[in-house]
Design an enzyme around this catalytic site. Structure first.
Site, PDB file in Angstrom:
ATOM      1  N   GLU A  78      -6.921  25.517  30.267  1.00 26.52           N
ATOM      2  CA  GLU A  78      -7.044  25.504  28.740  1.00 26.52           C
ATOM      3  C   GLU A  78      -8.298  25.315  28.320  1.00 26.52           C
ATOM      4  OE1 GLU A  78      -5.020  27.166  27.113  1.00 26.52           O
ATOM      5  OE2 GLU A  78      -2.908  27.027  28.163  1.00 26.52           O
ATOM      6  N   ARG A  88       8.007  26.405  16.827  1.00 25.05           N
ATOM      7  CA  ARG A  88       9.066  27.363  16.801  1.00 25.05           C
ATOM      8  C   ARG A  88      10.727  26.593  17.123  1.00 25.05           C
ATOM      9  NH1 ARG A  88       9.828  30.679  20.598  1.00 25.05           N
ATOM     10  NH2 ARG A  88       7.950  29.690  21.987  1.00 25.05           N
ATOM     11  N   CYS A 141       2.139  20.551  23.934  1.00 24.46           N
ATOM     12  CA  CYS A 141       1.066  20.407  24.746  1.00 24.46           C
ATOM     13  C   CYS A 141      -0.331  20.815  24.197  1.00 24.46           C
ATOM     14  CB  CYS A 141       1.117  21.942  25.669  1.00 24.46           C
ATOM     15  SG  CYS A 141       2.395  21.854  26.832  1.00 24.46           S
TER      16      CYS A 141
HETATM   17  N1  PCA Z   1       5.159  22.479  27.622  1.00 26.04           N
HETATM   18  C1  PCA Z   1       5.276  22.567  26.240  1.00 26.04           C
HETATM   19  C2  PCA Z   1       5.493  21.353  25.720  1.00 26.04           C
HETATM   20  C3  PCA Z   1       5.958  20.377  27.093  1.00 26.04           C
HETATM   21  C4  PCA Z   1       5.767  21.446  28.042  1.00 26.04           C
HETATM   22  O1  PCA Z   1       5.753  21.127  29.340  1.00 26.04           O
HETATM   23  C5  PCA Z   1       4.236  23.158  25.421  1.00 26.04           C
HETATM   24  O2  PCA Z   1       3.503  24.258  26.093  1.00 26.04           O
HETATM   25  O3  PCA Z   1       3.626  22.781  24.308  1.00 26.04           O
END
Ligand code: PCA
Length: 189
Positions: A78, A88, A141
């Site tokens: 990211e 959501r 996340c």
């Molecule tokens: N993915 C989620 C939260 C925990 C995870 O493993 C996300 O992309 O926000």
């Protein structure tokens, strides 16, 4: 040199979460760097608190948080964390923020301080499917990424977030190999 990797617990009814499972077979040292791994709860309030405790306990030199992106097919580092929470589905504590600010008064966004370009090159050389992502979403996340960067940015510590695909898209062993590549890039700094 110490690198902290975190993954998340299962959420949204999923039985497992590859973001933590991929860390279970990480070597304890990679190119001289000590690897520390930990699991975070999928909870808006508790996850940043748990992360902060880990940062204080381990005093890492680099931090990489991982999470599952159920709809992606590649490893996606990211680029940016945003000061925004909008869910959501409820988190694992039943909390579902809408149109909320994560840290009132904080900057709108932080860029990852990980060497994302080098990481993408290393993954490409290792023939592991990977791509830059320009949004970590607005769920837990992104929340952990934003909190992590608010800690790491003033300290100029390499830190950031990488989403991993579900096991149906990429075998867990390959995700582990990807994180070994990430650790090698960081250890070479
Ligand atoms: N993915 C989620 C939260 C925990 C995870 O493993 C996300 O992309 O926000």
């Amino acid at each position: 040199m110490k690198i902290l990797f975190t993954g998340f617990m299962p959420f949204n009814g999923g039985p497992t979460n590859p973001s933590y499972d991929c860390l279970k077979n990480m070597p304890q040292t990679i190119d001289g760097a000590t690897i520390v791994t930990a699991e975070l709860p999928v909870v808006f309030q508790a996850a940043p608190q748990a992360l902060r405790a880990l940062l204080e306990t381990h005093q890492p030199d680099c931090v990489v948080c991982l999470g599952l992106a159920a709809d992606r097919k590649k490893i996606t580092p990211e680029k940016v964390g945003i000061n925004f929470a909008h869910a959501r589905i409820p988190d694992n504590a039943g909390f579902r923020p809408v149109h909320q600010t994560l840290i009132p008064g904080g900057p709108d966004a932080y860029f990852s301080t990980l060497p994302v370009e080098k990481i993408l090159k290393a993954l490409d050389q290792a023939q592991i499917p990977a791509d830059l992502s320009l949004s970590a979403g607005s769920y837990v996340c992104n929340c952990i990424l934003y909190h992590l960067l608010s800690w790491a940015t003033p300290r100029t510590i390499p830190a950031g977030f990488i989403h991993v695909p579900p096991e149906t898209e990429m075998p867990l062993e390959q995700v582990t190999q990807a994180m070994i590549q990430v650790a090698k890039v960081l250890a070479a700094r």
